[in-house]
Design a protein around this motif. Structure first.
Motif, PDB file in Angstrom:
ATOM      1  N   SER A 147     -45.348 -21.535 -27.635  1.00  0.00           N
ATOM      2  CA  SER A 147     -45.648 -20.206 -28.159  1.00  0.00           C
ATOM      3  C   SER A 147     -46.994 -20.235 -28.863  1.00  0.00           C
ATOM      4  CB  SER A 147     -44.551 -19.756 -29.130  1.00  0.00           C
ATOM      5  OG  SER A 147     -44.486 -20.624 -30.258  1.00  0.00           O
ATOM      6  N   LEU A 150     -48.672 -14.807 -33.249  1.00  0.00           N
ATOM      7  CA  LEU A 150     -48.679 -13.369 -33.002  1.00  0.00           C
ATOM      8  C   LEU A 150     -49.715 -12.711 -33.899  1.00  0.00           C
ATOM      9  CD1 LEU A 150     -47.330 -10.798 -31.799  1.00  0.00           C
ATOM     10  CD2 LEU A 150     -45.763 -10.861 -33.742  1.00  0.00           C
ATOM     11  N   THR A 270     -45.362 -15.611 -30.345  1.00  0.00           N
ATOM     12  CA  THR A 270     -45.136 -14.928 -29.079  1.00  0.00           C
ATOM     13  C   THR A 270     -45.189 -15.965 -27.962  1.00  0.00           C
ATOM     14  OG1 THR A 270     -45.839 -12.998 -27.763  1.00  0.00           O
ATOM     15  CG2 THR A 270     -47.576 -14.394 -28.660  1.00  0.00           C
ATOM     16  N   HIS A 311     -37.139 -19.042 -26.746  1.00  0.00           N
ATOM     17  CA  HIS A 311     -36.835 -18.283 -27.967  1.00  0.00           C
ATOM     18  C   HIS A 311     -35.488 -18.622 -28.593  1.00  0.00           C
ATOM     19  CE1 HIS A 311     -37.180 -14.284 -30.336  1.00  0.00           C
ATOM     20  NE2 HIS A 311     -38.125 -15.124 -30.736  1.00  0.00           N
TER      21      HIS A 311
END
Length: 475
Positions: A147, A150, A270, A311
């Motif tokens: 990831s 964000l 994200t 996630h």
């Protein structure tokens, strides 16, 4: 353009990808790993390792200052140059040569470049020099791309070029002032680290600090941060940003503003899937990849998503745990066997549900596993909460002259087992695995009386919890 065929393709050579590849090779499968940056990935170079290196020196200094006999020997403050030098040594100066040697020794092929799906079990890799390699998987492709930070859609925020966690952990100069957006683990840890450097830190938190932890733990961390000189602005949000010649200026939802030399955005993560060509295999670019407990992407029989990208639990150790499971499952399925034939039984990632251990390396440290009180009650469990002041444990007095900490255990009354534990205090990280074993192993409270903690150590808190809970049933 060249074309190669392997049993397994792994996209992403971080800690997660390395573990998948190691397990599939051990399972007798030819495996190639694709990496666009450094072999070793985020944890080795921009997250776990450098962040803990930045935190350790100031933490050690504060610990020495709280022990009579040691504090008298301290003649100066923190040597920031030395801290950064040690961080650079731990990251191998962002050189992955040793990790590449490990891949070769293990029998894992490496292709450097950007990976993109071109079809089912087909991956095209484009190197920096434009060289293209097409890879074909006979059995499986595992996505372990992790990831990225964000960046929220706040007017002017992108234009001021804020730091992400990568910038904060790899910085070569230390700003005089730093505004941090976000009160999660990254925000709290970086506030602790930079306050230790003497930076004027302002922490901007929309709700409360460390909202996923027990409230008492978050309160101890907030009090400590304030004691280090950090300004904590809770219950406010940044509404706009702009930069002057010397500083960034953040407008807040309460009408106030924060001025700082640098801004760190730490409001979440994200998935790194936006440029993988997921559309060519029926998935949305930029999406998290939902998986079952074997890490198989739902709706496929060949695609696996492991680590942050699914996630389930955005933690390196959980990703490595998933990787071991996925690698073994891939090898067994390729040979036509059921998952039950995987070594040590049906090894699937069930610990991702309720048994996730995590250490927040603030001052004090917070170590937690399982359910919090609020989560247990929300799940409808009939529980009993056991709280203990760690300063009352004899071992605490050997660590510091003014030890402060607390420990909480959550007991499922219907089953007589622990389902959650949180420790807050100096050196509590090493208490966590015992709690994890007790919870995952569903060790009955009555049996825990026979797991005798050493004296004088912090582990004696286990005895204090048991005494509060009550005597065991007669044998």
């Amino acid at each position: 353009m060249s074309e190669r065929e392997y049993d397994v393709i792994v996209i992403g050579a971080g800690a997660v990808g390395e573990n998948i590849a190691e397990r599939t090779v051990q399972g007798g499968m030819s495996t190639v790993i694709v990496e666009a940056e450094l072999v070793g990935g985020e944890c080795s170079y921009w997250a776990c390792m450098p962040s803990k290196a930045l935190l350790r020196s100031a933490s050690a200094l504060r610990a020495a200052q709280d022990v009579d006999g040691a504090k008298q020997a301290i003649r100066g403050g923190l040597d920031i140059t030395g801290v950064l030098r040690r961080r650079d040594r731990i990251t191998h100066d962002w050189d992955d040569a040793s990790q590449v040697r490990w891949l070769k020794k293990t029998g894992i092929d490496l292709v450097r470049g950007h990976a993109e799906f071109t079809g089912v079990k087909r991956v095209r890799v484009t190197a920096e020099d434009g060289t293209v390699t097409d890879l074909i998987a006979r059995h499986a492709v595992a996505v372990a791309t992790g990831s990225v930070a964000l960046l929220p859609d706040i007017p002017g925020l992108r234009e001021i070029e804020p730091w992400t966690s990568r910038d904060a952990t790899s910085a070569q100069t230390i700003p005089a002032s730093l505004a941090i957006l976000g009160g999660g683990v990254v925000g709290a840890e970086m506030a602790t680290a930079y306050a230790g450097f003497g930076t004027k830190v302002t922490l901007i938190v929309r709700s409360r600090l460390l909202p996923k932890l027990e409230p008492f733990a978050a309160e101890l961390v907030e009090a400590s941060l304030r004691g280090l000189g950090v300004t904590v602005r809770a219950g406010v949000a940044v509404t706009a940003a702009h930069r002057t010649d010397r500083n960034a200026v953040l407008a807040l939802s309460d009408g106030g503003r924060v001025v700082a030399e640098q801004v760190l955005v730490a409001v979440g993560r994200t998935p790194r899937t936006g440029d993988l060509g997921l559309g060519s295999i029926g998935f949305s670019p930029g999406a998290w990849l939902a998986v079952d407990d074997t890490l198989l992407v739902k709706g496929t029989d060949w695609l696996y998503a492991v680590g942050d990208v699914n996630h389930r639990a955005l933690l390196t150790h959980q990703g490595k745990y998933q990787a071991r499971a996925a690698g073994d499952v891939i090898a067994v399925r390729a040979k036509g066997g059921p998952v039950d034939d995987v070594p040590w039984g049906a090894h699937v990632a069930t610990a991702d549900h309720d048994h996730i251990p995590q250490v927040t390396f603030t001052d004090p440290e917070i170590a937690s596993v399982g359910l919090t009180e609020a989560a247990a009650r929300a799940a409808g469990r009939r529980i009993r909460v056991l709280d203990y002041d760690l300063s009352w444990v004899a071992g605490a007095s050997t660590y510091a002259d003014s030890y402060e900490g607390r420990a909480r255990a959550i007991v499922d009354e219907d089953r007589g087992v622990l389902i959650g534990a949180t420790f807050a205090g100096a050196n509590v990280a090493e208490l966590l695995h015992s709690a994890t074993v007790a919870i995952v192993g569903e060790v009955p409270i009555d049996r825990l009386w026979h797991a005798v903690p050493s004296y004088p150590t912090l582990s004696e808190v286990w005895l204090r919890w048991l005494e509060e809970y009550g005597r065991p049933a007669p044998l």
